[in-house]
Design a protein around this motif. Structure first.
Motif, short mmCIF file in Angstrom:
data_model
loop_
_atom_site.label_atom_id
_atom_site.label_comp_id
_atom_site.label_asym_id
_atom_site.label_seq_id
_atom_site.Cartn_x
_atom_site.Cartn_y
_atom_site.Cartn_z
N ARG A 2 -3.82 9.18 2.18
CA ARG A 2 -4.28 8.17 1.23
C ARG A 2 -5.06 7.07 1.96
NH1 ARG A 2 -5.39 8.16 -3.34
NH2 ARG A 2 -4.23 6.38 -4.20
N GLY A 3 -4.60 6.73 3.16
CA GLY A 3 -5.30 5.73 3.95
C GLY A 3 -6.67 6.19 4.37
N THR A 4 -6.86 7.49 4.49
CA THR A 4 -8.16 8.05 4.84
C THR A 4 -9.11 8.04 3.66
OG1 THR A 4 -7.01 9.48 6.42
CG2 THR A 4 -9.26 10.07 5.92
N GLY A 5 -8.58 7.86 2.45
CA GLY A 5 -9.43 7.79 1.27
C GLY A 5 -9.32 8.98 0.34
N TYR A 6 -8.41 9.91 0.63
CA TYR A 6 -8.26 11.08 -0.23
C TYR A 6 -7.57 10.70 -1.54
CZ TYR A 6 -9.77 14.38 3.33
OH TYR A 6 -10.52 15.08 4.24
N GLY A 7 -8.09 11.21 -2.64
CA GLY A 7 -7.50 10.96 -3.94
C GLY A 7 -6.25 11.81 -4.14
N ILE A 8 -5.51 11.49 -5.20
CA ILE A 8 -4.25 12.18 -5.46
C ILE A 8 -4.43 13.70 -5.62
CG2 ILE A 8 -2.37 12.45 -7.14
CD1 ILE A 8 -2.06 10.04 -5.34
N PRO A 9 -5.43 14.18 -6.38
CA PRO A 9 -5.59 15.65 -6.50
C PRO A 9 -5.83 16.32 -5.16
CG PRO A 9 -6.84 14.52 -8.22
CD PRO A 9 -6.38 13.46 -7.26
N ALA A 10 -6.65 15.72 -4.31
CA ALA A 10 -6.92 16.31 -3.00
C ALA A 10 -5.67 16.29 -2.13
CB ALA A 10 -8.06 15.55 -2.31
N VAL A 11 -4.91 15.20 -2.17
CA VAL A 11 -3.68 15.12 -1.39
C VAL A 11 -2.69 16.17 -1.88
CG1 VAL A 11 -1.69 13.68 -0.80
CG2 VAL A 11 -3.98 12.68 -0.82
N ARG A 12 -2.62 16.36 -3.20
CA ARG A 12 -1.71 17.37 -3.75
C ARG A 12 -2.08 18.77 -3.24
NH1 ARG A 12 -2.89 16.77 -8.67
NH2 ARG A 12 -1.39 15.14 -9.17
N ASP A 13 -3.37 19.06 -3.19
CA ASP A 13 -3.80 20.37 -2.69
C ASP A 13 -3.45 20.54 -1.22
OD1 ASP A 13 -4.83 20.98 -5.17
OD2 ASP A 13 -6.91 20.46 -4.65
N ILE A 14 -3.67 19.49 -0.44
CA ILE A 14 -3.38 19.57 1.00
C ILE A 14 -1.89 19.74 1.24
CG2 ILE A 14 -3.41 18.26 3.17
CD1 ILE A 14 -6.01 16.93 2.14
N MET A 15 -1.08 18.96 0.54
CA MET A 15 0.37 19.06 0.73
C MET A 15 0.88 20.42 0.27
SD MET A 15 1.06 16.24 2.20
CE MET A 15 2.86 16.37 2.20
N GLY A 16 0.25 20.96 -0.77
CA GLY A 16 0.67 22.28 -1.24
C GLY A 16 0.34 23.40 -0.29
N GLN B 221 6.26 11.32 -8.97
CA GLN B 221 5.77 11.80 -10.27
C GLN B 221 4.64 12.81 -10.10
OE1 GLN B 221 4.62 8.28 -12.40
NE2 GLN B 221 6.71 7.47 -12.53
N GLU B 222 3.82 12.60 -9.06
CA GLU B 222 2.69 13.48 -8.81
C GLU B 222 3.07 14.71 -7.99
OE1 GLU B 222 -0.36 13.21 -10.04
OE2 GLU B 222 0.25 11.42 -11.17
N GLY B 223 4.34 14.83 -7.62
CA GLY B 223 4.80 15.99 -6.88
C GLY B 223 4.43 15.99 -5.41
N LEU B 224 4.14 14.81 -4.85
CA LEU B 224 3.72 14.73 -3.45
C LEU B 224 4.89 14.57 -2.50
CD1 LEU B 224 0.65 12.33 -3.86
CD2 LEU B 224 0.69 14.83 -3.92
N VAL B 225 5.85 13.74 -2.88
CA VAL B 225 7.04 13.48 -2.05
C VAL B 225 8.25 13.54 -2.97
CG1 VAL B 225 8.21 11.86 -0.52
CG2 VAL B 225 5.71 11.98 -0.53
N ILE B 226 9.12 14.51 -2.73
CA ILE B 226 10.27 14.73 -3.61
C ILE B 226 11.54 14.31 -2.89
CG2 ILE B 226 11.52 16.38 -5.02
CD1 ILE B 226 8.59 15.92 -5.83
N PRO B 227 12.19 13.24 -3.35
CA PRO B 227 13.45 12.81 -2.73
C PRO B 227 14.64 13.58 -3.28
CG PRO B 227 12.90 11.32 -4.47
CD PRO B 227 11.79 12.35 -4.44
N GLU B 228 15.79 13.39 -2.61
CA GLU B 228 17.04 13.84 -3.19
C GLU B 228 17.58 12.69 -4.04
OE1 GLU B 228 19.51 14.77 0.11
OE2 GLU B 228 17.95 15.96 1.09
#
Length: 246
Positions: free
Chosen positions: A182-196, A150-157
Motif C-alpha cells: 500500500r505504501g508503494t501505491g498499489y490499490g486494494i484490487p492489486a494487493v488482493r491479487d498479489i497476496m492471493g 473486510q477485503e480479505g487481505l489480512v485475516i485475524p483469529e
C-alpha cells in the motif's frame, strides 16, 4: 553566507545557479517556494543567494517527499523558528528511515512465507498481537486493519465473546507485506491479487521484486534529501537572520 546573501541577483542568475529555468524560478516564487523577490525602481526582480539555496533545497526535498508536501513545508519554514524548521527537516529523515524499516520487515515476512513451504512452523501464543499492537507496529489505524480484513487481505483469529481480534505470525507477516504494498501505491484490487498469489512461486518472485523496488525508491529519495543537506541548512538558518537593511 551573510555577506554573499546581500549581493543582488537577476532572475537569469538565479536560474543558472539553481538549475531551473527562468520561468520555473518565477513559478516557484509565485507558489511560495522562495520568498518574494525585491523589486528595483524599474520593476526588475532582485534576488539573493538565499533564493538560490531555497530552490536547490526544494529540489531535494521534493524528491524526498513530493512537490506538494515540499511546497507546504517551505511555506511553513519561513514562519517557524530555526529550532522548529530544523525539527521539520529531521522528521523527513525519520519518516524515510521508518519507511525503509517497514519495507525490510516486509521482505523478512516474505522470506518466512517462502520458508514455510519447506519447514512449517508452529505459532506460539506469545507471537500473537492484538489489533491495537499490530496497528501501532505498522503505524496504521485499527480501522485500517479492519478494512483489510473486510477485503480479505489480512485475516485475524477471533477470541472471546467480544470478538476481540488476535493476529498470529502468518497474519502479522501478511499485514507487513500489505502495508508495504500500500505504501508503494498499489490499490486494494492489486494487493488482493498479489497476496492471493503468494503461495505460488511466481507470486513470491513478483512480490520480492516489488519490495526491492520499494527499497530502491526509498534509497533514491534519501539520497535526494542528503544532496540538498547544505542548502536546507542555509534555508533553516536564514529563518533567524534579520531582514536586509536597505
Amino acid at each position: 553566507m551573510s555577506g554573499s546573501r546581500r549581493v543582488p541577483l537577476r532572475t537569469v542568475d538565479v536560474a543558472r545557479e539553481s538549475g531551473y529555468s527562468v520561468q520555473q524560478v518565477r513559478d516557484l516564487e509565485r507558489l511560495g517556494v522562495i520568498p518574494p523577490a525585491e523589486r528595483s525602481s524599474n520593476g526588475y526582480r532582485s534576488y539573493t543567494s538565499v533564493h538560490v539555496h531555497a530552490l536547490r533545497a526544494y529540489r531535494g526535498l521534493a524528491g524526498a517527499v513530493g512537490p506538494v508536501v515540499a511546497r507546504q513545508m517551505f511555506a511553513e519554514l519561513r514562519t517557524q523558528t530555526m529550532a522548529a524548521a530544523a525539527s521539520a527537516i529531521s522528521a523527513v529523515h525519520v519518516r524515510l528511515a521508518r519507511e525503509r524499516d517497514d519495507a525490510l520487515r516486509a521482505q523478512q515476512a516474505l522470506r518466512a512465507i517462502q520458508d514455510e513451504s519447506h519447514s512449517p512452523e508452529f505459532e506460539q501464543e506469545s507471537d500473537a498481537m492484538t489489533i491495537t499492537q499490530l496497528a501501532a507496529a505498522l503505524d496504521v489505524r485499527s480501522s485500517t486493519l479492519r478494512f483489510w480484513e473486510q477485503e480479505g487481505l489480512v485475516i485475524p483469529e477471533r477470541v472471546t465473546s467480544l470478538r476481540a481480534r488476535r493476529y498470529g505470525l502468518s497474519a502479522i507477516r501478511a499485514a507487513r507485506i500489505v502495508a508495504a504494498l500500500r505504501g508503494t501505491g498499489y490499490g486494494i484490487p492489486a494487493v488482493r491479487d498479489i497476496m492471493g498469489s503468494l503461495r505460488q512461486l511466481e507470486g513470491q518472485g513478483e512480490t520480492q521484486r516489488i519490495l526491492q523496488q520499494r527499497l530502491d525508491e526509498i534509497a533514491m529519495r534519501t539520497v535526494a534529501l542528503l544532496t540538498a543537506g547544505a542548502d536546507l541548512a542555509a534555508v533553516v538558518t536564514s529563518v533567524q537572520e534579520p531582514p536586509i537593511a536597505r
